[in-house]
Design a protein around this motif. Structure first.
Motif, PDB file in Angstrom:
ATOM      1  N   ASN A   1      14.103  -4.114   1.093  1.00 22.46           N
ATOM      2  CA  ASN A   1      14.044  -5.328   0.812  1.00 22.46           C
ATOM      3  C   ASN A   1      12.614  -5.907   0.603  1.00 22.46           C
ATOM      4  OD1 ASN A   1      16.838  -5.728   1.481  1.00 22.46           O
ATOM      5  ND2 ASN A   1      16.519  -5.593   3.342  1.00 22.46           N
ATOM      6  N   ASP A   2      11.622  -5.246   0.549  1.00 17.17           N
ATOM      7  CA  ASP A   2      10.179  -5.440   0.190  1.00 17.17           C
ATOM      8  C   ASP A   2      10.012  -5.604  -1.198  1.00 17.17           C
ATOM      9  OD1 ASP A   2       8.959  -5.696   2.801  1.00 17.17           O
ATOM     10  OD2 ASP A   2       9.671  -3.675   3.068  1.00 17.17           O
ATOM     11  N   PRO A   3       9.295  -6.574  -1.704  1.00 19.69           N
ATOM     12  CA  PRO A   3       8.769  -6.761  -3.015  1.00 19.69           C
ATOM     13  C   PRO A   3       7.561  -5.891  -3.324  1.00 19.69           C
ATOM     14  CG  PRO A   3       7.803  -8.601  -1.604  1.00 19.69           C
ATOM     15  CD  PRO A   3       8.783  -7.891  -0.801  1.00 19.69           C
ATOM     16  N   ASP A   4       7.221  -5.760  -4.601  1.00 15.06           N
ATOM     17  CA  ASP A   4       6.148  -4.790  -4.883  1.00 15.06           C
ATOM     18  C   ASP A   4       5.125  -5.581  -5.113  1.00 15.06           C
ATOM     19  OD1 ASP A   4       4.762  -2.502  -5.389  1.00 15.06           O
ATOM     20  OD2 ASP A   4       5.243  -2.176  -7.154  1.00 15.06           O
ATOM     21  N   PHE A   5       4.471  -6.404  -4.097  1.00 11.38           N
ATOM     22  CA  PHE A   5       3.285  -7.158  -4.259  1.00 11.38           C
ATOM     23  C   PHE A   5       1.992  -6.512  -4.180  1.00 11.38           C
ATOM     24  CE2 PHE A   5       4.751  -6.618   0.265  1.00 11.38           C
ATOM     25  CZ  PHE A   5       3.314  -6.170   0.888  1.00 11.38           C
ATOM     26  N   LYS A   6       1.047  -6.852  -5.446  1.00  7.25           N
ATOM     27  CA  LYS A   6       0.135  -6.101  -5.537  1.00  7.25           C
ATOM     28  C   LYS A   6      -1.026  -6.910  -4.583  1.00  7.25           C
ATOM     29  CE  LYS A   6       1.898  -3.676  -8.566  1.00  7.25           C
ATOM     30  NZ  LYS A   6       2.231  -2.271  -8.078  1.00  7.25           N
ATOM     31  N   LEU A   7      -1.743  -5.823  -3.837  1.00  2.00           N
ATOM     32  CA  LEU A   7      -2.693  -6.266  -2.724  1.00  2.00           C
ATOM     33  C   LEU A   7      -4.135  -6.336  -3.316  1.00  2.00           C
ATOM     34  CD1 LEU A   7      -1.155  -4.151  -0.066  1.00  2.00           C
ATOM     35  CD2 LEU A   7      -1.300  -6.724   0.017  1.00  2.00           C
ATOM     36  N   THR A   8      -4.838  -7.262  -3.038  1.00  2.00           N
ATOM     37  CA  THR A   8      -6.271  -7.520  -3.386  1.00  2.00           C
ATOM     38  C   THR A   8      -6.974  -7.408  -1.987  1.00  2.00           C
ATOM     39  OG1 THR A   8      -6.218 -10.048  -3.072  1.00  2.00           O
ATOM     40  CG2 THR A   8      -5.556  -9.119  -5.342  1.00  2.00           C
ATOM     41  N   GLU A   9      -8.182  -7.467  -1.890  1.00  2.00           N
ATOM     42  CA  GLU A   9      -8.996  -7.479  -0.623  1.00  2.00           C
ATOM     43  C   GLU A   9      -8.834  -8.716  -0.081  1.00  2.00           C
ATOM     44  OE1 GLU A   9     -13.404  -6.591   0.999  1.00  2.00           O
ATOM     45  OE2 GLU A   9     -12.940  -6.741  -1.009  1.00  2.00           O
ATOM     46  N   GLU A  10      -8.632  -9.896  -0.538  1.00  2.00           N
ATOM     47  CA  GLU A  10      -8.312 -11.313  -0.074  1.00  2.00           C
ATOM     48  C   GLU A  10      -7.029 -11.276   0.516  1.00  2.00           C
ATOM     49  OE1 GLU A  10      -9.612 -10.656  -3.141  1.00  2.00           O
ATOM     50  OE2 GLU A  10     -11.635 -11.046  -2.512  1.00  2.00           O
ATOM     51  N   SER A  11      -5.938 -10.860  -0.256  1.00  2.00           N
ATOM     52  CA  SER A  11      -4.531 -11.102   0.296  1.00  2.00           C
ATOM     53  C   SER A  11      -4.227 -10.167   1.465  1.00  2.00           C
ATOM     54  CB  SER A  11      -3.648 -10.795  -0.890  1.00  2.00           C
ATOM     55  OG  SER A  11      -3.640  -9.494  -1.360  1.00  2.00           O
ATOM     56  N   TYR A  12      -4.943  -8.863   1.261  1.00  2.00           N
ATOM     57  CA  TYR A  12      -4.452  -7.956   2.398  1.00  2.00           C
ATOM     58  C   TYR A  12      -5.520  -8.503   3.649  1.00  2.00           C
ATOM     59  CZ  TYR A  12      -5.087  -3.221   4.942  1.00  2.00           C
ATOM     60  OH  TYR A  12      -4.758  -2.360   5.749  1.00  2.00           O
ATOM     61  N   ALA A  13      -6.472  -8.909   3.724  1.00  2.00           N
ATOM     62  CA  ALA A  13      -7.318  -9.650   4.609  1.00  2.00           C
ATOM     63  C   ALA A  13      -6.127 -10.594   5.400  1.00  2.00           C
ATOM     64  CB  ALA A  13      -8.713 -10.065   4.491  1.00  2.00           C
ATOM     65  N   ALA A  14      -5.832 -11.336   4.585  1.00  2.00           N
ATOM     66  CA  ALA A  14      -4.929 -12.714   5.011  1.00  2.00           C
ATOM     67  C   ALA A  14      -3.797 -11.922   5.721  1.00  2.00           C
ATOM     68  CB  ALA A  14      -4.466 -13.262   3.798  1.00  2.00           C
ATOM     69  N   TYR A  15      -2.888 -11.047   5.141  1.00  2.00           N
ATOM     70  CA  TYR A  15      -1.720 -10.726   5.876  1.00  2.00           C
ATOM     71  C   TYR A  15      -2.245  -9.618   7.063  1.00  2.00           C
ATOM     72  CZ  TYR A  15       1.168 -11.283   1.703  1.00  2.00           C
ATOM     73  OH  TYR A  15       1.979 -11.896   0.772  1.00  2.00           O
ATOM     74  N   TRP A  16      -3.461  -8.962   7.213  1.00  2.00           N
ATOM     75  CA  TRP A  16      -3.652  -8.185   8.319  1.00  2.00           C
ATOM     76  C   TRP A  16      -4.135  -9.023   9.531  1.00  2.00           C
ATOM     77  CZ3 TRP A  16      -3.409  -3.687   9.390  1.00  2.00           C
ATOM     78  CH2 TRP A  16      -4.282  -2.775  10.423  1.00  2.00           C
ATOM     79  N   LYS A  17      -4.456 -10.257   9.180  1.00  2.00           N
ATOM     80  CA  LYS A  17      -4.841 -11.173  10.283  1.00  2.00           C
ATOM     81  C   LYS A  17      -3.442 -11.466  11.328  1.00  2.00           C
ATOM     82  CE  LYS A  17      -8.751 -13.728   8.341  1.00  2.00           C
ATOM     83  NZ  LYS A  17      -9.222 -15.090   7.698  1.00  2.00           N
ATOM     84  N   THR A  18      -2.359 -11.343  10.470  1.00  2.00           N
ATOM     85  CA  THR A  18      -1.152 -11.682  11.323  1.00  2.00           C
ATOM     86  C   THR A  18      -0.472 -10.348  11.905  1.00  2.00           C
ATOM     87  OG1 THR A  18       0.177 -11.394   9.301  1.00  2.00           O
ATOM     88  CG2 THR A  18      -0.743 -13.128   9.667  1.00  2.00           C
ATOM     89  N   ASP A  19      -0.988  -9.222  11.595  1.00  2.00           N
ATOM     90  CA  ASP A  19      -0.512  -7.945  12.004  1.00  2.00           C
ATOM     91  C   ASP A  19      -1.213  -7.453  13.302  1.00  2.00           C
ATOM     92  OD1 ASP A  19       0.246  -5.075  12.161  1.00  2.00           O
ATOM     93  OD2 ASP A  19       0.493  -4.934  10.177  1.00  2.00           O
ATOM     94  N   VAL A  20      -0.976  -7.744  14.532  1.00  2.00           N
ATOM     95  CA  VAL A  20      -1.295  -7.687  15.796  1.00  2.00           C
ATOM     96  C   VAL A  20      -1.170  -6.022  16.145  1.00  2.00           C
ATOM     97  CG1 VAL A  20      -1.703  -8.329  17.949  1.00  2.00           C
ATOM     98  CG2 VAL A  20      -1.152 -10.055  16.432  1.00  2.00           C
ATOM     99  N   CYS A  21      -0.037  -5.673  15.922  1.00  2.00           N
ATOM    100  CA  CYS A  21      -0.114  -4.129  16.246  1.00  2.00           C
ATOM    101  C   CYS A  21      -0.884  -3.375  15.431  1.00  2.00           C
ATOM    102  CB  CYS A  21       1.419  -3.858  16.058  1.00  2.00           C
ATOM    103  SG  CYS A  21       1.921  -2.056  16.135  1.00  2.00           S
TER     104      CYS A  21
END
Length: 407
Positions: A360-380
């Motif tokens: 169910n995941d989209p193929d979203f293309k990651l950049t350094e900025e978008s990765y960092a933003a998502y990573w902040k929410t990934d506590v595990c």
């Protein structure tokens, strides 16, 4: 009566003729599988079963014990998670193990082993480092000399494993460089160069890099140069997606450590294997790869008992729940557990078409900025990645101390 797999192989090897027939657990009961156990090279081709009708081999043994390990090997490539030469050799001779993975702990253990074979590896690594970094006046940059010795020792161990398994051996770049892309690339190139000096081609080696953004970008550079990479310490779908987009050859997600984190957060004592958060995380990564046509291999490692260690047989819960995934790396203790478990316990749980359809995941293309933003929410992901890097850093520092003593 049940016997461990290695015991059976040893017994069969002594028989004549060398080809021994056994009913295949992964096909219909009327199919028989023949292994030529006289083949001492144990290449991948020696595991290829020859399918013949049971009606033409009515005298074939029907009571030979078929283990879960053998059945699992029919649907998933298996790698042994060990740096012990004798252990790897024993399992490699079964023809069920094709690859081997090492890490800083295994290299540190080799340095401190005391066995004359490992001592020879250490001495050679020290001599090599002195020869390439030192002059008659001494070693101008001691840190560089120690780093070369450490990498050479990892290569010496890897070379021994390459001689035992027909597939690839993973060798890790200095874990202390996990947040430094350029230095990771330089060390990886150096490691591949050392392997070539030993006569080991680069297509037999996987360079292990930690699953940081910087490590993934190092893999992007190396893969473009033809150096294949294993992104390790993967605890997050985000890490997996970034690795696939960087065209990493392989990722090593750790379902057991993901489970540890969720159990700690929820206070849950155990999960059904199919509901294990670590298992579900790996299935999500695999499904994403298959849906969007990424060639990255999903090779889970680091296992835990889903139902809790007090439940008999739970040590292989996660392995059985991921049966059918591209590849697995498994420590000797769990390989042994699988070898004494009946084949009927193995049912394919992961397959490409079904996984792709479930994504169910989209193929979203990651950049350094978008990765960092998502990573902040990934506590595990944050907590377990830091924990893994810290633990391997401790082992690396132990190794450095051992090498200093050898110098």
């Amino acid at each position: 009566m049940k016997f461990p797999l290695l015991t059976i192989v040893a017994a069969l090897t002594a028989l004549s003729p060398a080809s021994v027939a056994a009913f295949s657990p992964s096909h219909h009961a009327t199919t028989i599988k023949l292994y030529d156990i006289s083949n001492t090279s144990w290449g991948i081709s020696s595991r290829t079963p020859v399918r013949i009708s049971a009606t033409t081999t009515s005298k074939a043994p029907t009571s030979l014990y078929i283990s879960a390990l053998e059945t699992l090997a029919d649907m998933t490539i298996l790698s042994i998670d060990s740096g012990d030469i004798d252990t790897v050799s024993s399992y490699a001779k079964t023809g069920l193990i094709t690859d081997a993975t090492t890490n800083p702990l295994f290299v540190s253990q080799a340095a401190a082993n005391g066995d004359v074979r490992y001592e020879a590896m250490v001495s050679d690594a020290v001599s090599y480092a002195k020869r390439v970094t030192c002059t008659e006046g001494g070693c101008p940059v001691p840190e560089e000399t120690l780093n070369v010795a450490m990498d050479k020792l990892a290569v010496n161990l890897g070379r021994e494993l390459v001689n035992l398994v027909p597939g690839r051996v993973s060798t890790e770049v200095d874990i202390r460089l996990s947040y430094d892309t350029q230095r990771s690339v330089e060390r990886a190139r150096s490691i591949i160069g050392m392997y070539k000096e030993c006569g080991v081609p680069s297509n037999r080696i996987l360079i292990k890099l930690a699953g940081t953004w910087e490590g993934v970008q190092a893999a992007r550079i190396l893969e473009a140069e033809g150096i294949q990479c294993n992104i390790t310490l993967v605890f997050s779908f985000l890490q997996a997606a970034a690795s696939a987009q960087a065209k990493a050859y392989l990722i090593s997600p750790f379902p057991g450590r993901i489970l540890d984190w969720h159990k700690k957060q929820s206070g849950t004592a155990g999960y059904s294997p199919d509901a294990d958060p670590g298992v579900l995380a790996v299935k999500r990564m695999y499904a994403y790869f298959r849906k969007f046509g990424y060639n990255t291999i999903c090779m889970p490692a680091s296992w835990r008992p889903s139902r809790g260690s007090e439940v008999l047989g739970s040590d292989v819960d996660e392995i059985l729940a991921l049966a059918g995934v591209d590849e697995m790396t498994i420590p000797p203790s769990l390989l042994n557990s699988l070898s004494i478990l009946e084949s009927t316990n193995v049912v394919r749980k992961v397959e490409p078409m079904g996984a792709a359809a479930s994504c169910n995941d989209p193929d979203f293309k990651l950049t350094e900025e978008s990765y960092a933003a998502y990573w902040k929410t990934d506590v595990c992901g944050q907590e377990k990645l830091k924990e893994g890097i810290d633990a391997f850093t401790v082992e690396t520092e132990k190794l450095i101390k051992i090498l200093i003593d050898k110098f």
